[in-house]
Write an enzyme that holds these catalytic residues in place. Structure first.
Site, mmCIF file in Angstrom:
data_model
loop_
_atom_site.group_PDB
_atom_site.id
_atom_site.type_symbol
_atom_site.label_atom_id
_atom_site.label_comp_id
_atom_site.label_asym_id
_atom_site.label_seq_id
_atom_site.Cartn_x
_atom_site.Cartn_y
_atom_site.Cartn_z
ATOM 1 N N TYR A 147 1.212 -1.645 -0.116
ATOM 2 C CA TYR A 147 -0.012 -0.009 0.133
ATOM 3 C C TYR A 147 1.134 1.595 0.428
ATOM 4 O O TYR A 147 1.882 1.116 1.118
ATOM 5 C CB TYR A 147 -0.834 -0.067 1.140
ATOM 6 C CG TYR A 147 -1.685 1.088 1.486
ATOM 7 C CD1 TYR A 147 -2.277 1.199 0.434
ATOM 8 C CD2 TYR A 147 -1.351 2.275 2.020
ATOM 9 C CE1 TYR A 147 -3.527 2.553 0.783
ATOM 10 C CE2 TYR A 147 -2.502 3.562 2.462
ATOM 11 C CZ TYR A 147 -3.686 3.365 1.215
ATOM 12 O OH TYR A 147 -4.382 4.835 1.630
ATOM 13 N N ASP A 242 9.198 2.900 -0.308
ATOM 14 C CA ASP A 242 8.392 2.854 0.583
ATOM 15 C C ASP A 242 8.337 2.947 1.743
ATOM 16 O O ASP A 242 8.308 1.913 2.104
ATOM 17 C CB ASP A 242 6.835 3.470 -0.438
ATOM 18 C CG ASP A 242 5.656 3.735 0.923
ATOM 19 O OD1 ASP A 242 5.713 4.472 1.464
ATOM 20 O OD2 ASP A 242 4.111 4.118 0.415
ATOM 21 N N LYS A 270 4.404 8.993 8.705
ATOM 22 C CA LYS A 270 3.914 8.767 10.446
ATOM 23 C C LYS A 270 4.981 9.175 11.560
ATOM 24 O O LYS A 270 5.102 9.954 12.103
ATOM 25 C CB LYS A 270 4.110 7.180 9.741
ATOM 26 C CG LYS A 270 2.828 6.641 9.500
ATOM 27 C CD LYS A 270 2.779 5.112 9.280
ATOM 28 C CE LYS A 270 1.421 4.885 8.180
ATOM 29 N NZ LYS A 270 1.057 4.162 7.230
HETATM 30 C C1 LIG Z 1 1.062 4.470 5.387
HETATM 31 C C2 LIG Z 1 1.122 5.168 4.228
HETATM 32 C C3 LIG Z 1 0.948 5.377 3.485
HETATM 33 C C4 LIG Z 1 -0.027 6.684 3.283
HETATM 34 O O1 LIG Z 1 0.417 7.189 4.229
HETATM 35 P P1 LIG Z 1 -1.226 8.378 4.847
HETATM 36 O O2 LIG Z 1 -0.706 9.447 5.883
HETATM 37 O O3 LIG Z 1 -2.456 7.575 5.159
HETATM 38 O O4 LIG Z 1 -1.797 8.695 3.880
HETATM 39 C C5 LIG Z 1 1.817 4.826 2.230
HETATM 40 N N1 LIG Z 1 2.592 3.752 2.325
HETATM 41 C C6 LIG Z 1 3.047 3.100 3.760
HETATM 42 C C7 LIG Z 1 4.012 1.977 3.322
HETATM 43 C C8 LIG Z 1 2.327 3.320 4.513
HETATM 44 O O5 LIG Z 1 2.246 2.509 5.744
#
Ligand SMILES: *Cc1c(COP(=O)(O)O)cnc(C)c1O
Length: 438
Positions: A147, A242, A270
């Site tokens: 994701y 990511d 995060k």
């Molecule tokens: C949480 C997450 C996202 C999205 O971040 P948001 O702040 O919710 O838009 C993208 N990539 C990874 C790996 C994530 O864990």
């Protein structure tokens, strides 16, 4: 035990009248675990309190950011001071933006230039734009079950074969976006090679969670990430890690430090916001120099680099940089994983405990979980029971089998012991339930 959730139920009913599904992010609705969500009033350390006065040991941690625990005194203190002495933000440069970028650069030397945004979604969206501009190519390769946020290019589910053109996994994603996103199975380099040998000159970027947490925790097999680095280099595609979840979660410097791989671009979020909304993307200077106002790739944000978010993030990273923090986090997580493993073995329940640093998933399956397909083998009914039983025992887990649990520095040995004791009971109940089904 003997918990009631009546006030949460009432607030949820009210919320449903004005907010789609009563929540501002879908997984919060608890659909996968068969109950209504709990409304939270406060957090402190490892604990959450709901509106009905129930207390929980929290393993969600606001979905990862709260690695220091709730209401950490230094984070709260720094925010209070900024609010009292400065304000909420100005839409003009502040020093704390540079300080956060500098500390990120120290932890992630591959991020030579860093741009702050307001979410992880924005970070990956912007990174793709830069990668496409840099290469002059359109296509993106991602992995099933990873994701990267909810923007159109990455909200794509795979067709069955590696070379299948993607189909939108959400209505509303234009087919033309889906056609430019190719999906492969995580941990399958052969598929990636096959895609590149067919259309390598059209691929702008490979984006990957180096250690996926969004299908539950799955580890990269030896050579997989190295292979991605080698193939992207060979074909002149941009490699994007990511690390929105893994960045500062597992060690200082993220998964790229642990696996010793230098991606071209990295996305963060995060933890670097210390609990406030944030995201960041950055990487090689020659790529990031394309971003406006230095270059022609437009990307902007009214609240980007907001000094409150920067302050919370900076203090969080300063705390994490202290000696011994990751040792403690890893030790706590290993204690928990081992306790859960033993509890499951005692109950005769097949589970897989996948963990990376302080991320952990208990998959209810006897088979190894190495990609999205094998994650889907897990018994989601068992997870639902586990979730509900743990909640009644005062343990708040992610409301889905396909998420990670997060251990924080605030979790004590007693918290871990209580969690394991609760799981022993939950596992016995699940085993009994499965037994009676046959
Ligand atoms: C949480 C997450 C996202 C999205 O971040 P948001 O702040 O919710 O838009 C993208 N990539 C990874 C790996 C994530 O864990």
């Amino acid at each position: 035990m003997g918990k009631t959730f009546e006030k949460s139920r009432q607030l949820y009913t009210e919320a449903l009248q004005y907010i789609p599904g009563g929540v501002n992010s879908p997984v919060r609705a608890f659909k996968a675990v068969g109950q209504h969500p709990l409304f939270i009033v406060s957090g402190l350390g490892s604990r959450l309190q709901d509106v009905d006065g129930n207390e929980y040991i929290d393993y969600v941690g606001s979905w990862g950011p709260l690695i220091l625990g709730h209401r950490h005194p230094r984070v709260i203190g720094a925010l209070q001071q900024y609010l009292a002495e400065a304000g909420t933000g100005f839409g003009a440069p502040t020093r704390v933006e540079t300080e956060l970028a500098r500390i990120i650069n120290r932890a992630f030397p591959s991020m030579e230039l860093v741009r702050m945004v307001n979410s992880g979604t924005e970070a990956t969206m912007s990174a793709l734009r830069v990668a496409r501009a840099y290469t002059g190519r359109q296509k993106i390769l991602k992995f099933k079950g990873c994701y990267h946020g909810h923007h159109d290019s990455l909200l794509i589910e795979a067709g069955s074969g590696a070379l299948t053109i993607g189909v939108p996994s959400s209505p509303g994603v234009p087919a033309s976006f889906a056609a430019d996103t190719i999906t492969c199975d995580f941990n399958d380099l052969r598929q990636v090679r096959a895609v590149f040998s067919q259309m390598g000159q059209e691929i702008a970027a490979v984006i990957v969670e180096p250690v996926p947490g969004n299908m539950g925790v799955v580890l990269p097999q030896p050579g997989f990430l190295e292979g991605l680095r080698e193939i992207t280099r060979q074909f002149g595609a941009v490699l994007i890690f990511d690390e929105v979840m893994t960045g500062f979660r597992c060690t200082w410097g993220g998964a790229q430090h642990i696996y010793n791989i230098e991606p071209d671009l990295t996305c963060l979020g995060k933890i670097i916001g210390g609990g406030l909304p944030v995201g960041a993307y950055g990487g090689k200077r020659q790529i990031m120099e394309l971003v406006a106002p230095l270059g022609p790739v437009y990307q902007a944000g009214t609240l980007a680099g907001n000094p409150l978010a920067m302050t919370a993030g900076l203090v969080t990273l300063q705390e994490l940089e202290k000696p011994g923090t990751y040792e403690k986090l890893n030790h706590s997580t290993q204690t928990l994983a081992q306790g859960l493993r033993e509890a499951a073995a005692e109950a005769g329940l097949p589970v897989q405990l996948n963990s990376f640093g302080s991320m952990l998933t208990c998959f209810f399956t006897g088979e190894k979980v190495v990609n999205y397909q094998s994650a889907l083998n897990a018994d989601t009914r068992a997870y639902k029971h586990y979730f509900q039983a743990m909640l009644l025992h005062g343990v708040y887990l992610a409301p889905s089998q396909f998420e990670a649990c997060f251990v924080s520095l605030a979790h004590s040995q007693e918290d871990l012991d209580d969690t394991i004791a609760a799981a022993q009971e939950a596992f016995r109940e699940i085993r009994a339930m499965q037994g009676s089904k046959r």
